[in-house]
Design an enzyme around this catalytic site. Structure first.
Site, PDB file in Angstrom:
ATOM      1  N   ARG A   1       0.913  -1.126   0.040  1.00 16.39           N
ATOM      2  CA  ARG A   1      -0.018   0.065   0.017  1.00 16.39           C
ATOM      3  C   ARG A   1       1.040   1.251   0.007  1.00 16.39           C
ATOM      4  O   ARG A   1       1.961   1.262   0.498  1.00 16.39           O
ATOM      5  CB  ARG A   1      -1.030  -0.069   1.301  1.00 16.39           C
ATOM      6  CG  ARG A   1      -1.688   1.162   1.287  1.00 16.39           C
ATOM      7  CD  ARG A   1      -2.911   0.888   2.617  1.00 16.39           C
ATOM      8  NE  ARG A   1      -3.607   2.329   2.825  1.00 16.39           N
ATOM      9  CZ  ARG A   1      -4.783   2.666   2.435  1.00 16.39           C
ATOM     10  NH1 ARG A   1      -5.129   1.897   1.320  1.00 16.39           N
ATOM     11  NH2 ARG A   1      -5.240   3.779   2.953  1.00 16.39           N
TER      12      ARG A   1
ATOM     13  N   SER B   1      -7.508  -0.409   1.145  1.00 14.86           N
ATOM     14  CA  SER B   1      -7.099  -1.024  -0.215  1.00 14.86           C
ATOM     15  C   SER B   1      -5.739  -1.387  -0.223  1.00 14.86           C
ATOM     16  O   SER B   1      -4.919  -0.427   0.131  1.00 14.86           O
ATOM     17  CB  SER B   1      -7.691  -0.080  -1.139  1.00 14.86           C
ATOM     18  OG  SER B   1      -7.113  -0.508  -2.473  1.00 14.86           O
TER      19      SER B   1
ATOM     20  N   GLU C   1      -6.714  -5.620  -6.526  1.00 13.03           N
ATOM     21  CA  GLU C   1      -7.192  -5.197  -5.356  1.00 13.03           C
ATOM     22  C   GLU C   1      -7.562  -6.073  -4.255  1.00 13.03           C
ATOM     23  O   GLU C   1      -8.316  -6.874  -4.440  1.00 13.03           O
ATOM     24  CB  GLU C   1      -8.158  -4.033  -5.248  1.00 13.03           C
ATOM     25  CG  GLU C   1      -8.551  -3.384  -3.982  1.00 13.03           C
ATOM     26  CD  GLU C   1      -9.485  -2.441  -3.951  1.00 13.03           C
ATOM     27  OE1 GLU C   1      -9.858  -1.633  -2.976  1.00 13.03           O
ATOM     28  OE2 GLU C   1     -10.174  -2.039  -5.186  1.00 13.03           O
TER      29      GLU C   1
END
Length: 591
Positions: free
Chosen positions: A471, A501, A538
């Site tokens: 991330r 996410s 994702e």
């Protein structure tokens, strides 16, 4: 996997099991023309590499046909253009090639006159001479040689296509593969591919059936029609046991060849009971559809009374299988039939053992495609009976979050300023609110239900065995100094109040890269087909995910270059890796 008992090892080396359609397909997104589309493969055995390239294609802009509205199974063809009106059936007509491009006559030169007269092709002599005219696409892209042959005695005409890969295609050699005016046989509108041969002598032979009056009520508006113009694809035979360099149709209208594979298009002649394997030979006359219709764009009536009910794959290995014709696979098509408009509503693939035993079916139940536009506004078309695969409300909520709801939801969860009007409109459009002016309590409750649905949709997705995800964060801002301190204190536990996410495939460039290590039982899920941005692969975590800071590697330190080289950086990484100031190694806490 298809299992056929009794194959010899030599035979097994020649056969690839049929490619079966996969379940769960979805309509593709609309392209620049605004049309939705889907492709459904046919159960075709691959042979030695030269097999028919056929499939069922749907387009929301397509008309009616033998597979219901919007669906088609097009074979190679050449046709007269109707863009300027009804063809005149003379030299003034334009021809359209197999790719739909307008054909123009090739320039005649002293070394290569055009047209020419031919009495033979290779070693094959003809009983009459032919005038052969070469054509090419107006816009060249395929680089094939195309010849229009017209008999000087009986006027029969056909096309010969020399492909750039050496394959020879013969179109409309016999009347069975020509779509012509029943009252004027020389008025041919379309020439359908009838045979193909490779340089190695491998052949594909296409058979067609002409429309007739079988099972049609010939009274009322059906009385007096000449319905013989239409041609339906009936069989595709390939895998000739003995190679042959020349086209069979040069010398015979119906080649007497030992074919190893036959793809049969059945229009109800063999029965459609899924419990009863159909025979190779038709048992009955074909069925009539409830919504017959006609086309007149070529200046004569083309009447359609049939629906393709199933596509059957037969193997012909009598020594190995103990019978001349062995059914190995079947695509059973089911329709919503009515007198107004017929729609394909389901497709089931059934595979068979060598003894005729039917294996478990593969069902393709698809949501109803957008219907073609109807003239005159509202239609009295009955409600579709497509077998709809319903998505749960939770998955729908998750899908919408992935596409455009994430920004509002995450700002709301983190307590940041968020566009309240947009949030209310979202809840109203998703049926979480009944008014666009809710009370504060109604709005809060609706948001809580919506967020809970997203989380439940996420938890319903399959678990994964990924052990590290990435991330990127942008923390080098004065306003984020407290957040930066929180992330750069070893041993700290970070609780992300929003959906988090990440990606197991790539780290997107920012000043801070998080290496997030996972333990078994974590709650992150790969969104897969639910994701709007599928290229990101994702993995999403639910709100209040706990992350423990284990180590920090700052830019300029001894370990930074080593850790940076191990990262799976996104495509823009090579342009700006010096934006990365730190790499933080952290671990998800499952409790």
């Amino acid at each position: 996997m298809l299992i056929l008992n009794g194959f010899s090892s030599a035979t097994l080396a020649l056969i690839t099991p049929p490619f079966l359609p996969k379940g769960g397909k979805a309509l593709s997104q609309s392209g620049p023309d605004g049309l939705a589309s889907i492709t459904l493969p046919l159960p075709i055995s691959a042979e030695r590499g030269f097999a028919p390239a056929l499939a069922l294609h749907y387009s929301s802009g397509g008309g009616n046909g033998p597979f219901g509205v919007g669906w088609s199974c097009a074979t190679m063809s050449i046709a007269r253009s109707t863009s300027h009106g009804v063809p005149q059936y003379n030299d003034s007509d334009e021809f359209l090639g197999p790719d739909g491009e307008v054909l123009v006559q090739t320039l005649s030169t002293g070394d290569a006159p055009n047209p020419v007269t031919c009495f033979a092709y290779g070693d094959v002599s003809f009983p009459q001479s032919y005038t052969v005219t070469r054509y090419q696409p107006r816009t060249e892209s395929s680089f094939y040689r195309l010849e229009y042959w017209v008999g000087n005695s009986n006027g029969d005409d056909f096309w010969l296509l020399h492909d750039s890969n050496g394959i020879l295609h013969l179109l409309g050699k016999t009347a069975a593969a020509r779509l012509s005016d029943p009252q004027a046989a020389s008025h041919t509108a379309q020439w359908l591919v009838e045979e193909s041969v490779t340089p190695a002598g491998e052949h594909i032979y296409y058979s067609y059936l002409a429309e007739n009056g079988d099972n049609v009520d010939l009274n009322g508006n059906e009385a007096g029609r000449d319905r013989s113009a239409m041609r339906y694809l009936s069989k595709v035979q390939y895998g000739n046991a003995t190679p042959a360099a020349d086209l069979y149709l040069w010398t015979s209208a119906t080649p007497a060849v030992q074919w190893l594979f036959t793809l049969v298009f059945d229009y109800g002649e063999r029965g459609v009971d899924p419990q009863v394997p159909p025979a190779f030979t038709a048992q009955n006359s074909w069925l009539a559809r409830q919504d017959p219709f006609s086309l007149y764009n070529y200046g004569f009536e083309i009447r359609l009374h049939r629906l393709c009910r199933q596509v059957l794959m037969f193997h012909h290995f009598p020594d190995e299988l103990g019978e001349a014709d062995t059914l190995v696979s079947r695509l059973l098509l089911e329709y919503d039939e009515n007198p107004i408009l017929t729609q394909l509503c389901a497709a089931r693939t059934l595979a068979y053992e060598g003894d005729g035993y039917r294996r478990a079916p593969v069902n393709n139940m698809m949501p109803p495609p957008p219907p073609p536009p109807m003239m005159g506004g509202n239609s009295s078309r009955p409600k579709s009976k497509w077998a709809i695969v319903e998505e749960s409300k939770q998955i729908q909520a998750l899908r919408y979050y992935s596409a455009q709801g994430y920004s509002v939801i995450n700002k709301y969860l983190r307590g940041d300023d968020y566009p309240e009007t947009q949030a209310k409109e979202t809840l109203l459009s998703r049926d979480y609110l009944s008014t666009n002016e809710p009370s504060d309590e109604e709005f809060k409750n609706a948001m809580s239900v919506y967020i809970n649905d997203i989380a439940e949709g996420l938890s319903s997705l399959p678990e994964t065995d990924h052990r590290v995800v990435y991330r990127g964060l942008k923390l080098d801002k004065p306003a984020l100094s407290d957040v930066l301190k929180e992330y750069t204190t070893i041993g700290n536990i970070i609780i992300d109040k929003a959906f988090m996410s990440t990606s197991p495939d790539k780290a997107w460039i920012n000043d801070t890269i998080l290496n997030i290590y996972l333990e078994k039982g974590h709650k992150g899920r790969i969104l897969g087909d639910v994701a709007h941005f599928k290229g990101e692969a994702e993995m999403l975590f639910p709100p209040n995910t706990k992350l423990k800071i284990e180590s920090i590697v700052n830019c300029g330190s001894q370990d930074f270059a080593s850790q940076l080289s191990k990262l799976r950086l996104s495509d823009d990484a090579t342009a700006d890796t010096n934006r990365i100031k730190r790499i933080i190694n952290m671990r998800v806490l499952n409790s």
